[in-house]
Write a protein that holds these residues in place. Sequence first.
Motif, mmCIF file in Angstrom:
data_model
loop_
_atom_site.group_PDB
_atom_site.id
_atom_site.type_symbol
_atom_site.label_atom_id
_atom_site.label_comp_id
_atom_site.label_asym_id
_atom_site.label_seq_id
_atom_site.Cartn_x
_atom_site.Cartn_y
_atom_site.Cartn_z
ATOM 1 N N TYR A 182 0.848 -1.185 0.000
ATOM 2 C CA TYR A 182 0.000 0.000 0.000
ATOM 3 C C TYR A 182 0.887 1.239 0.000
ATOM 4 N N PRO A 183 0.396 2.297 -0.538
ATOM 5 C CA PRO A 183 1.215 3.513 -0.564
ATOM 6 C C PRO A 183 1.314 4.150 0.815
ATOM 7 N N PRO A 200 -10.568 2.743 -6.935
ATOM 8 C CA PRO A 200 -11.017 2.012 -5.748
ATOM 9 C C PRO A 200 -10.851 2.765 -4.426
ATOM 10 N N CYS A 201 -10.235 3.935 -4.429
ATOM 11 C CA CYS A 201 -9.998 4.625 -3.158
ATOM 12 C C CYS A 201 -11.300 5.052 -2.468
ATOM 13 N N CYS A 230 -12.669 2.581 -0.231
ATOM 14 C CA CYS A 230 -11.682 1.709 0.413
ATOM 15 C C CYS A 230 -11.564 2.020 1.902
ATOM 16 N N ARG A 261 -9.100 1.954 3.659
ATOM 17 C CA ARG A 261 -7.824 2.616 3.984
ATOM 18 C C ARG A 261 -7.771 4.076 3.544
ATOM 19 N N ARG A 262 -8.906 4.583 3.053
ATOM 20 C CA ARG A 262 -8.820 5.915 2.429
ATOM 21 C C ARG A 262 -8.404 7.024 3.388
ATOM 22 N N ASP A 295 -4.162 6.174 4.153
ATOM 23 C CA ASP A 295 -3.106 6.593 3.212
ATOM 24 C C ASP A 295 -3.551 7.682 2.236
ATOM 25 N N GLY A 340 -5.059 7.626 -0.385
ATOM 26 C CA GLY A 340 -4.906 7.305 -1.810
ATOM 27 C C GLY A 340 -3.486 7.448 -2.324
ATOM 28 N N GLY A 341 -2.531 7.592 -1.396
ATOM 29 C CA GLY A 341 -1.123 7.649 -1.798
ATOM 30 C C GLY A 341 -0.728 9.005 -2.360
ATOM 31 N N THR A 344 -5.964 6.385 -8.188
ATOM 32 C CA THR A 344 -5.205 5.700 -7.154
ATOM 33 C C THR A 344 -3.719 5.682 -7.526
ATOM 34 N N CYS A 348 -0.180 1.473 -5.050
ATOM 35 C CA CYS A 348 -1.146 0.634 -4.332
ATOM 36 C C CYS A 348 -1.433 -0.637 -5.120
ATOM 37 N N LEU A 392 -3.978 -2.221 -5.229
ATOM 38 C CA LEU A 392 -5.345 -2.222 -5.750
ATOM 39 C C LEU A 392 -5.491 -1.374 -7.013
#
Lengths: 418, 100
Positions: A274-275, A339-340, A343, A345-346, A349, A351-352, A367, A371, A373
């Motif tokens: 993941y980022p 997909p962010c 997600c 994890r939004r 991270d 979205g990095g 994204t 990542c 994903l």
Amino acid sequence: MNEIAPSPEGHVKEGTITMDAGEMRCDANPSSPTAPDPSCVVRAPIGLLAELTHRCPLQCPYCSNPLELEKVNVELSTEDWQKVMREAAQLGILQVHLSGGEPTARRDLEEIVKTAAEAGLYTNLITAAVLLKRERLEKLKECGLDHVQISIQDVDTQAENADRIAGYKGGSAKKKEVAGWVRELGMPLTINAPIHRHNIHSVEAIINYAVELGAGRVEIAHVQYYAWALKNRSSLMPTRDAFMAAARLVERKREELKGIIVIDAVVPDYYAKYPKPCMGGWGRGIINITPSGRVLPCHAAESITHLEFDNVRDKPLADIWLNGDAFQKYRGTSWMKEPCRTCPRREIDYGGCRCQAFALTGDAANTDPACSLSPLHEEWAKVADVESHQSPPAFVYRRPGGATPKPAAEKTPVSSDA
Amino acid sequence: MGEPTPRQRTVIATDSKPVMPPYIKMRYDAGRNRWIILAPERLFDPDPIAVEVLKLCDGARTVGDIAAHLSNEYNAPAQDIEVDIIAMLQDLSDKGVVKA
Ligand code: SF4
Ligand code: SF4
């Protein structure tokens, strides 16, 4: 006690973006279990990365400065920077990272440090050290400088390799000397080592060297591939195996050296699942100001070509932070796509990295390909694998105009200083 | 002259005399309405007990003295307090926030 923020920024020097200082980590400590702290939600920035100049005697091929370096004649004046320091403190910023280029190339560094310290900011000097004289360091300390971070390329016994990487003869020895002065003056010292293919075998030696130099912290900062580092990616990318070995080593050394030195590591995202939350989230914890006064959400943000940036010469910093287009554009999560967008994890991270998303997909709202994903992830990760196994091309050294080199520039020159 | 970096981990005990070095700055952050500790490239967020303990860490008082003081103030067993404080200060010492 909770550690709010691993420093960011600090690192921005020398091509590393350890800027997750913006990230306010709220780790509960065993003796004081904490509910989510409201202040982790309030978003005044905590760190300012002040790129005082893009001038630098070194030529590191992983430098985080943009390929188009800003010239001395566009740099902010002493008064401009002093105003920035006061506005930053009013805005709630706690730490200022005086960076560059090489910040000591500015003759007015003392005045800027003094104003920052008077405004209540914690001052970090992020330096390559080669220009520093002992008297100047003393002066800076008197002006209120709190901490010095010196970047190195390799250990002193590999000085030739270090100087080749930096494109600067005698740099390694000079850095050692300056580190000694920092300690003699009773100032805390961090050693920052950008890690890549040409020194990844030295990670353990670098950590031991930092202990020997009396550093309280060492950053094993795997190069982040933006700007000059992206240009030199095929020369710099370590293999996955080398990276994994280095990561295990850092874990072991952390145990071994607990209470003696703090080891921070920045992971290369080509080998991550993941980022990272770039800058702890866009417009969330960090402000970056370029030598000419452009205010950026991250030091690479200018690579997103459609963004417009305000300048501290034209507007108050608080206004820029709160309302500036560039900050608003990707702040929070509402700009996200799949997909962010959905997600879990939004908000971990964010979205990095927007710059990486833009560079590789043409849309900064996509994204980050770092990542797993991201639909582009596999293709992207393969690049690292392929490049790291080829023989490395010569460095494109960081210098004005160096990004579009003439054939002659392909030799790997080692310049010496004046 | 600066203190040389210890080659050995400092172990906090009853007779340790903890102190924050001058480059570690604990102050009240009015904007966020909280205490903070500023350290090299780090920020710490002390809870009220930590603030109280750290204010007593002057390099002269021992951990035992501090525990006794707080035991009086809060009417709690010094023994328990001491265990708590040692754990906290050990963690801070490992992070370079406190010297002893
Ligand atoms: S070239 Fe200068 S500014 Fe760039 S990474 Fe090296 S020392 Fe830092
Ligand atoms: S999809 Fe987006 S939010 Fe989810 S882990 Fe990947 S980058 Fe982070």
